[in-house]
Design a protein around this motif. Structure first.
Motif, PDB file in Angstrom:
ATOM      1  N   GLU A   1      -6.764   7.482  -8.406  1.00 48.72           N
ATOM      2  CA  GLU A   1      -5.859   7.279  -7.277  1.00 48.72           C
ATOM      3  C   GLU A   1      -5.095   8.554  -6.915  1.00 48.72           C
ATOM      4  O   GLU A   1      -4.139   8.530  -6.158  1.00 48.72           O
TER       5      GLU A   1
ATOM      6  N   LYS B   1      -0.474  12.117  -5.088  1.00 49.89           N
ATOM      7  CA  LYS B   1       0.683  11.258  -5.297  1.00 49.89           C
ATOM      8  C   LYS B   1       1.539  11.806  -6.435  1.00 49.89           C
ATOM      9  O   LYS B   1       1.188  12.768  -7.088  1.00 49.89           O
TER      10      LYS B   1
ATOM     11  N   GLU C   1      -2.280   5.625   1.411  1.00 49.92           N
ATOM     12  CA  GLU C   1      -3.255   4.587   1.773  1.00 49.92           C
ATOM     13  C   GLU C   1      -3.017   4.096   3.199  1.00 49.92           C
ATOM     14  O   GLU C   1      -3.964   3.829   3.946  1.00 49.92           O
ATOM     15  N   LYS C   2      -1.742   3.956   3.586  1.00 52.85           N
ATOM     16  CA  LYS C   2      -1.426   3.510   4.937  1.00 52.85           C
ATOM     17  C   LYS C   2      -1.903   4.524   5.965  1.00 52.85           C
ATOM     18  O   LYS C   2      -2.476   4.162   7.003  1.00 52.85           O
TER      19      LYS C   2
ATOM     20  N   TYR D   1      -3.108  10.755  -8.620  1.00 49.99           N
ATOM     21  CA  TYR D   1      -1.751  11.047  -9.068  1.00 49.99           C
ATOM     22  C   TYR D   1      -1.697  12.417  -9.738  1.00 49.99           C
ATOM     23  O   TYR D   1      -2.691  12.882 -10.303  1.00 49.99           O
TER      24      TYR D   1
ATOM     25  N   GLU E   1       0.839  -1.179   0.000  1.00 50.87           N
ATOM     26  CA  GLU E   1       0.000   0.000   0.000  1.00 50.87           C
ATOM     27  C   GLU E   1       0.878   1.235   0.000  1.00 50.87           C
ATOM     28  O   GLU E   1       1.989   1.222   0.514  1.00 50.87           O
ATOM     29  N   THR E   2       0.368   2.275  -0.598  1.00 52.11           N
ATOM     30  CA  THR E   2       1.125   3.518  -0.673  1.00 52.11           C
ATOM     31  C   THR E   2       1.128   4.200   0.691  1.00 52.11           C
ATOM     32  O   THR E   2       0.375   3.827   1.592  1.00 52.11           O
ATOM     33  N   LYS E   3       1.986   5.221   0.799  1.00 52.21           N
ATOM     34  CA  LYS E   3       2.078   5.958   2.063  1.00 52.21           C
ATOM     35  C   LYS E   3       0.733   6.600   2.402  1.00 52.21           C
ATOM     36  O   LYS E   3       0.284   6.560   3.552  1.00 52.21           O
TER      37      LYS E   3
ATOM     38  N   PHE F   1       2.488   8.360 -12.164  1.00 53.72           N
ATOM     39  CA  PHE F   1       2.038   7.014 -12.522  1.00 53.72           C
ATOM     40  C   PHE F   1       2.684   6.659 -13.869  1.00 53.72           C
ATOM     41  O   PHE F   1       2.497   7.356 -14.848  1.00 53.72           O
TER      42      PHE F   1
END
Length: 220
Positions: free
Chosen positions: A172, A130, A86-87, A174, A82-84, A133
């Protein structure tokens, strides 16, 4: 990714070059064309020539049987990768649930909705955008590719992959997308830029040092 060996027959994506691998380097191969000339290509710029697929699939199947079986990991409530952002969102949500449950037990007369409204103000969920991509549109890098498809069908699949990739990046959050389409005859690049212009995307050639002239960068 396909593992090639010296002597394999290959063809070049977006080109009519066919030949045999004479030398394999770290990230590229040297091919002797049917006309007797040597050319250098990256791995993602070539595909097995028709008639070689069964041999490759058989060799890959043998390699798979040699690999030691990995122990299955216990399933978790969240993705292994998981991305930062998402975490952070997950940890914030877990903290929110913990506070609500603890206070709901202590204050049974207070509705859960009031507690949720209270603690949502105290716990800010990350909304940071983010970075970039990156999507490789070379046909050999796409899922479930078949080298026996007609050229126009291959082009359509590559363009659909580009459109879906852009939509995924937008969903997402980006900032940018880099589409790697290669140089070749420029057919795929032209179709990609035609679509971007029709949707009013701001786009330009990606970093020349990294992608030469084979990629387009898009601002979302």
């Amino acid at each position: 990714m396909i593992k090639y060996k010296i002597g394999d027959k290959v063809k070049v994506i977006d080109d009519n070059t066919h030949g045999v691998i004479r030398e394999i380097k770290e990230n590229e191969v040297i091919i002797e064309s049917e006309d007797g000339f040597d050319f250098t290509f990256y791995f993602h710029e070539i595909l097995p020539d028709i008639g070689m697929e069964e041999e490759i699939e058989e060799s890959q199947a043998v390699e798979e049987t040699k690999k030691p079986k990995k122990k299955k990991k216990k399933s978790t409530k969240f993705k292994e990768f998981e991305t930062k952002g998402e975490k952070e969102d997950r940890l914030h949500q877990e903290e929110l649930e913990k506070l609500i449950n603890e206070n709901f037990a202590k204050n049974s007369d207070i509705y859960r909705e009031k507690l949720e409204a209270k603690y949502k103000k105290e716990i800010k969920v990350s909304k940071k955008r983010k970075g970039t991509f990156v999507l490789d549109l070379h046909y050999g890098q796409l899922e479930n590719y078949s080298s026996q498809l007609p050229t126009n069908h291959i082009l359509k699949r590559q363009l659909n992959a580009a459109i879906n990739g852009i939509e995924k990046a937008k969903n997402e959050n980006y900032k940018k997308v880099i589409l790697i389409h290669g140089k070749g005859k420029g057919v795929l690049e032209a179709e990609v830029k035609k679509y971007l212009d029709s949707e009013n995307y701001t786009h330009y050639d990606a970093d020349f040092r990294q992608y030469k002239l084979g990629a387009t960068e898009i601002e979302l």
